[in-house]
Design an enzyme around this catalytic site. Structure first.
Site, PDB file in Angstrom:
ATOM      1  N   ASP A 129      33.243  91.092   2.450  1.00  0.00           N
ATOM      2  CA  ASP A 129      33.429  92.459   2.919  1.00  0.00           C
ATOM      3  C   ASP A 129      33.874  92.268   4.408  1.00  0.00           C
ATOM      4  O   ASP A 129      33.413  91.537   5.217  1.00  0.00           O
ATOM      5  CB  ASP A 129      32.115  92.845   3.038  1.00  0.00           C
ATOM      6  CG  ASP A 129      31.715  93.391   1.429  1.00  0.00           C
ATOM      7  OD1 ASP A 129      32.739  93.722   0.675  1.00  0.00           O
ATOM      8  OD2 ASP A 129      30.599  93.511   0.837  1.00  0.00           O
ATOM      9  N   ASP A 145      36.042  98.062  -2.704  1.00  0.00           N
ATOM     10  CA  ASP A 145      35.130  98.967  -2.569  1.00  0.00           C
ATOM     11  C   ASP A 145      35.423 100.366  -2.445  1.00  0.00           C
ATOM     12  O   ASP A 145      34.859 101.285  -3.107  1.00  0.00           O
ATOM     13  CB  ASP A 145      33.920  98.616  -1.600  1.00  0.00           C
ATOM     14  CG  ASP A 145      33.392  97.378  -1.634  1.00  0.00           C
ATOM     15  OD1 ASP A 145      33.283  96.975  -3.129  1.00  0.00           O
ATOM     16  OD2 ASP A 145      32.739  96.784  -0.932  1.00  0.00           O
TER      17      ASP A 145
END
Length: 177
Positions: A129, A145
């Site tokens: 991330d 995401d």
């Protein structure tokens, strides 16, 4: 429902999925090479930063410390991918395919997002991330995401406001066809 499957649309969907997954994996590799072991890169002060995070949990690091959760995600994700693929292919069998184009788009992006993060889980045992909205202290996330979150929101809107009950029943095998 027609017995003929629209091969052209399946090929286009697969090509789009591949492009989306490549974009996701490319951005993660770029984030890893540019951000790992470095300070956050502030793009808009107080609003948007790029940072490097190895997420061993689910969305927004949910259950990140639970080792069994990795195993569960490794088992559940392929099942979800197969279900999405099944309904995507099924959607190309309807005579009125144009009516289901939004569901097809949702399934393409949902599949690409789930596959992008699954690739990370299998190869790295974590998901990379790197996007952080510091303005609202939003959890760090990635491109896959974004695919999943936006399409789930769109799916809820479609289910609530766009498709009629009989169309959904027909699509999901819930009674009359």
């Amino acid at each position: 429902m027609s017995k003929n499957i629209n091969i052209k649309k399946i090929v286009i969907s697969v090509a789009v999925i591949l492009l989306l997954v490549i974009l996701d994996q490319f951005t993660k590799a770029l984030a890893q090479s540019a951000l790992q072991y470095k300070e956050n890169l502030v793009l808009i002060p107080g609003v948007l930063e790029l940072t490097y995070l190895e997420n061993t949990g689910a969305a927004f690091s949910f259950m990140a410390t639970k080792g069994i959760f990795q195993i569960i995600m490794t088992i559940i994700t392929p099942i979800v991918l197969l279900l999405v693929l099944y309904y995507l292919i099924r959607s190309f069998q309807f005579d009125d395919q144009k009516r289901y184009k939004w569901l097809q788009i949702v399934m393409v992006f949902l599949f690409a997002g789930a596959l992008g993060n699954y690739i990370d889980r299998i190869l790295n045992h974590y998901v990379i991330d790197f996007i952080y909205f510091s303005l609202i202290n939003f959890p760090v996330f990635n491109v896959a995401d974004i695919y999943v979150t936006c399409t789930v929101i769109l799916l809820f809107v479609l289910l609530l406001f766009y498709y009629k009950e009989d169309e959904l029943s027909r699509f999901f095998h819930l009674g009359k066809k």
